[in-house]
Motif scaffolding. Structure first.
Motif, PDB file in Angstrom:
ATOM      1  N   GLU A  46      45.778  57.172  25.776  1.00  0.00           N
ATOM      2  CA  GLU A  46      46.912  56.324  26.148  1.00  0.00           C
ATOM      3  C   GLU A  46      46.812  55.798  27.580  1.00  0.00           C
ATOM      4  N   PHE A  47      45.860  56.343  28.342  1.00  0.00           N
ATOM      5  CA  PHE A  47      45.744  55.964  29.760  1.00  0.00           C
ATOM      6  C   PHE A  47      45.278  54.511  29.881  1.00  0.00           C
ATOM      7  N   ILE A  48      46.005  53.707  30.690  1.00  0.00           N
ATOM      8  CA  ILE A  48      45.681  52.295  30.873  1.00  0.00           C
ATOM      9  C   ILE A  48      44.942  52.125  32.189  1.00  0.00           C
ATOM     10  N   GLU A  49      43.634  51.964  32.103  1.00  0.00           N
ATOM     11  CA  GLU A  49      42.798  51.873  33.284  1.00  0.00           C
ATOM     12  C   GLU A  49      43.160  50.655  34.148  1.00  0.00           C
ATOM     13  N   ALA A  50      43.464  49.525  33.531  1.00  0.00           N
ATOM     14  CA  ALA A  50      43.775  48.315  34.293  1.00  0.00           C
ATOM     15  C   ALA A  50      45.030  48.500  35.141  1.00  0.00           C
ATOM     16  N   LEU A  51      46.047  49.188  34.594  1.00  0.00           N
ATOM     17  CA  LEU A  51      47.269  49.436  35.355  1.00  0.00           C
ATOM     18  C   LEU A  51      46.979  50.343  36.546  1.00  0.00           C
ATOM     19  N   ALA A  52      46.162  51.378  36.315  1.00  0.00           N
ATOM     20  CA  ALA A  52      45.804  52.298  37.396  1.00  0.00           C
ATOM     21  C   ALA A  52      45.072  51.557  38.519  1.00  0.00           C
ATOM     22  N   ARG A  53      44.192  50.636  38.147  1.00  0.00           N
ATOM     23  CA  ARG A  53      43.465  49.873  39.158  1.00  0.00           C
ATOM     24  C   ARG A  53      44.404  48.968  39.955  1.00  0.00           C
ATOM     25  N   GLY A  54      45.382  48.373  39.280  1.00  0.00           N
ATOM     26  CA  GLY A  54      46.350  47.542  39.985  1.00  0.00           C
ATOM     27  C   GLY A  54      47.156  48.335  40.999  1.00  0.00           C
ATOM     28  N   LEU A  55      47.559  49.559  40.609  1.00  0.00           N
ATOM     29  CA  LEU A  55      48.281  50.423  41.540  1.00  0.00           C
ATOM     30  C   LEU A  55      47.393  50.842  42.701  1.00  0.00           C
ATOM     31  N   ASP A  56      46.104  51.049  42.424  1.00  0.00           N
ATOM     32  CA  ASP A  56      45.166  51.384  43.495  1.00  0.00           C
ATOM     33  C   ASP A  56      45.112  50.284  44.545  1.00  0.00           C
ATOM     34  N   VAL A  57      45.100  49.041  44.098  1.00  0.00           N
ATOM     35  CA  VAL A  57      45.028  47.917  45.036  1.00  0.00           C
ATOM     36  C   VAL A  57      46.292  47.862  45.890  1.00  0.00           C
ATOM     37  N   ILE A  58      47.460  48.060  45.279  1.00  0.00           N
ATOM     38  CA  ILE A  58      48.707  48.073  46.050  1.00  0.00           C
ATOM     39  C   ILE A  58      48.695  49.208  47.065  1.00  0.00           C
ATOM     40  N   ARG A  59      48.257  50.386  46.620  1.00  0.00           N
ATOM     41  CA  ARG A  59      48.245  51.555  47.498  1.00  0.00           C
ATOM     42  C   ARG A  59      47.179  51.470  48.579  1.00  0.00           C
ATOM     43  N   ALA A  60      46.234  50.558  48.427  1.00  0.00           N
ATOM     44  CA  ALA A  60      45.178  50.423  49.432  1.00  0.00           C
ATOM     45  C   ALA A  60      45.710  49.892  50.747  1.00  0.00           C
ATOM     46  N   PHE A  61      46.867  49.215  50.718  1.00  0.00           N
ATOM     47  CA  PHE A  61      47.478  48.739  51.958  1.00  0.00           C
ATOM     48  C   PHE A  61      48.116  49.926  52.667  1.00  0.00           C
ATOM     49  N   GLN A  62      47.686  50.176  53.882  1.00  0.00           N
ATOM     50  CA  GLN A  62      48.157  51.318  54.635  1.00  0.00           C
ATOM     51  C   GLN A  62      48.956  50.858  55.840  1.00  0.00           C
ATOM     52  N   SER A  63      49.565  51.834  56.548  1.00  0.00           N
ATOM     53  CA  SER A  63      50.347  51.511  57.736  1.00  0.00           C
ATOM     54  C   SER A  63      49.510  50.718  58.729  1.00  0.00           C
ATOM     55  N   GLY A  64      50.044  49.590  59.161  1.00  0.00           N
ATOM     56  CA  GLY A  64      49.342  48.749  60.119  1.00  0.00           C
ATOM     57  C   GLY A  64      48.527  47.637  59.508  1.00  0.00           C
ATOM     58  N   ASP A  65      48.342  47.655  58.191  1.00  0.00           N
ATOM     59  CA  ASP A  65      47.575  46.600  57.512  1.00  0.00           C
ATOM     60  C   ASP A  65      48.472  45.398  57.237  1.00  0.00           C
ATOM     61  N   ARG A  66      48.265  44.309  57.940  1.00  0.00           N
ATOM     62  CA  ARG A  66      49.032  43.097  57.678  1.00  0.00           C
ATOM     63  C   ARG A  66      48.359  42.263  56.594  1.00  0.00           C
ATOM     64  N   GLU A  67      47.019  42.241  56.639  1.00  0.00           N
ATOM     65  CA  GLU A  67      46.274  41.413  55.699  1.00  0.00           C
ATOM     66  C   GLU A  67      44.896  42.033  55.508  1.00  0.00           C
ATOM     67  N   LEU A  68      44.427  42.101  54.278  1.00  0.00           N
ATOM     68  CA  LEU A  68      43.120  42.669  53.969  1.00  0.00           C
ATOM     69  C   LEU A  68      42.307  41.653  53.186  1.00  0.00           C
ATOM     70  N   THR A  69      41.023  41.611  53.473  1.00  0.00           N
ATOM     71  CA  THR A  69      40.140  40.704  52.749  1.00  0.00           C
ATOM     72  C   THR A  69      39.796  41.300  51.388  1.00  0.00           C
ATOM     73  N   LEU A  70      39.234  40.454  50.545  1.00  0.00           N
ATOM     74  CA  LEU A  70      38.790  40.922  49.235  1.00  0.00           C
ATOM     75  C   LEU A  70      37.759  42.031  49.390  1.00  0.00           C
ATOM     76  N   ALA A  71      36.830  41.871  50.338  1.00  0.00           N
ATOM     77  CA  ALA A  71      35.795  42.881  50.556  1.00  0.00           C
ATOM     78  C   ALA A  71      36.396  44.207  51.015  1.00  0.00           C
ATOM     79  N   GLU A  72      37.365  44.147  51.913  1.00  0.00           N
ATOM     80  CA  GLU A  72      37.999  45.379  52.404  1.00  0.00           C
ATOM     81  C   GLU A  72      38.728  46.105  51.287  1.00  0.00           C
ATOM     82  N   LEU A  73      39.438  45.357  50.461  1.00  0.00           N
ATOM     83  CA  LEU A  73      40.157  45.979  49.348  1.00  0.00           C
ATOM     84  C   LEU A  73      39.198  46.570  48.327  1.00  0.00           C
TER      85      LEU A  73
END
Length: 290
Positions: free
Chosen positions: A9-36
């Protein structure tokens, strides 16, 4: 990264989307595609598709350098507020302003044509609209929204106002574009905004913009009152000067925080959170009462 599972039942695509959101950390205003892609350990094409999806849904926006979160992430919870450490910075100033005025005080950001509340200290009042973190209202009818709309250039303002509101509230004030333009011009000149039952019956407020050190308006702060309790003269004569003082203090703290190296910034934020957690007044986190 989000914990992976072998369950069917695990949805890998949803988990990856949450990973991208969580990749923004304190102090990150903008991240490039490569950084993400590096932070979530995924291929760039995969991350690009996720970002395009999140952008379409309104959770991220594309900038000159890369991508940044939008206030719509608040719809998923308080992740957005925590990611930028906003509450840690504004809490003491909002609490002081609320004590000085005896009123509810809030901070909001612009999301499309709406304002979204991201920090709040509430005083119990009998009013027609409930407000909590994540609440959104049409920006043009709020003091918070007016000061942010007034900071936009003509083309950007037109673009923003064409975006359909996601609020379920229809404001009492339905201005023509000429009436709104005149109102925003006055706000631009005086540097603050007043609303008098424009959003809803009984609600009167005054708001001021919050700027980064480079002058960019990133949010707004207001004092909210009831028309039967607070005349316009008292709102402008007594509450407004204290609101502007609180705004100046918030801007000064944000400037100092931006000037710190990221490691020191995280340490300062954690120290403020721990100090607030032990407070006896119950205001360590935003109140959800109106």
């Amino acid at each position: 990264m989000t914990r992976r599972s072998t369950a069917p039942e695990f949805i890998e695509a949803l988990a990856r989307g949450l990973d991208v959101i969580r990749a923004f950390q304190s102090g990150d205003r903008e991240l490039t595609l490569a950084e993400l892609a590096g932070r979530v350990d995924l291929a760039r094409p995969t991350v690009r598709r996720i970002l395009l999806t999140l952008e379409e849904l309104g959770y991220v926006r594309a900038g000159a350098r890369g991508y940044s979160l939008t206030a719509r992430v608040l719809d998923l919870g308080l992740a957005y507020v925590q990611s930028v450490g906003l509450w840690d910075v504004v809490a003491p100033h909002l609490e002081r302003l609320s004590r000085q005025t005896g009123e509810s005080c809030s901070i909001a950001e612009l999301d499309g044509s709406d304002v979204v509340y991201v920090a709040r200290v509430a005083v119990p009042k009998v009013v027609g609209l409930a407000v909590r973190i994540g609440t959104r209202f049409p920006a043009y009818a709020t003091s918070l929204g007016k000061v942010m709309l007034a900071a936009l250039g003509a083309k950007e303002l037109d673009r923003v106002l064409r975006i359909p509101s996601r609020s379920e509230v229809r404001p009492l004030w339905q201005p023509t574009r000429a009436e709104l333009a005149a109102d925003l011009a006055a706000v631009r000149t005086q540097g603050w905004a007043l609303t008098d039952e424009q959003l809803a019956k009984g609600i009167r407020s005054v708001g001021a913009p919050i700027r980064r050190p480079d002058g960019t308006v990133v949010a707004a702060v207001n004092v909210n009152t009831h028309v039967l309790e607070t005349p316009v003269e008292h709102l402008v004569g007594h509450h407004l000067p204290r609101l502007l003082q609180a705004r100046d203090a918030i801007e000064a703290d944000l400037a100092r925080l931006e000037a710190l190296p990221l490691r020191q910034r995280n340490h300062a934020s954690s120290a403020r959170t721990l100090a607030a957690a032990g407070r006896p007044d119950g205001l360590a986190r935003p109140s959800r009462r109106r």
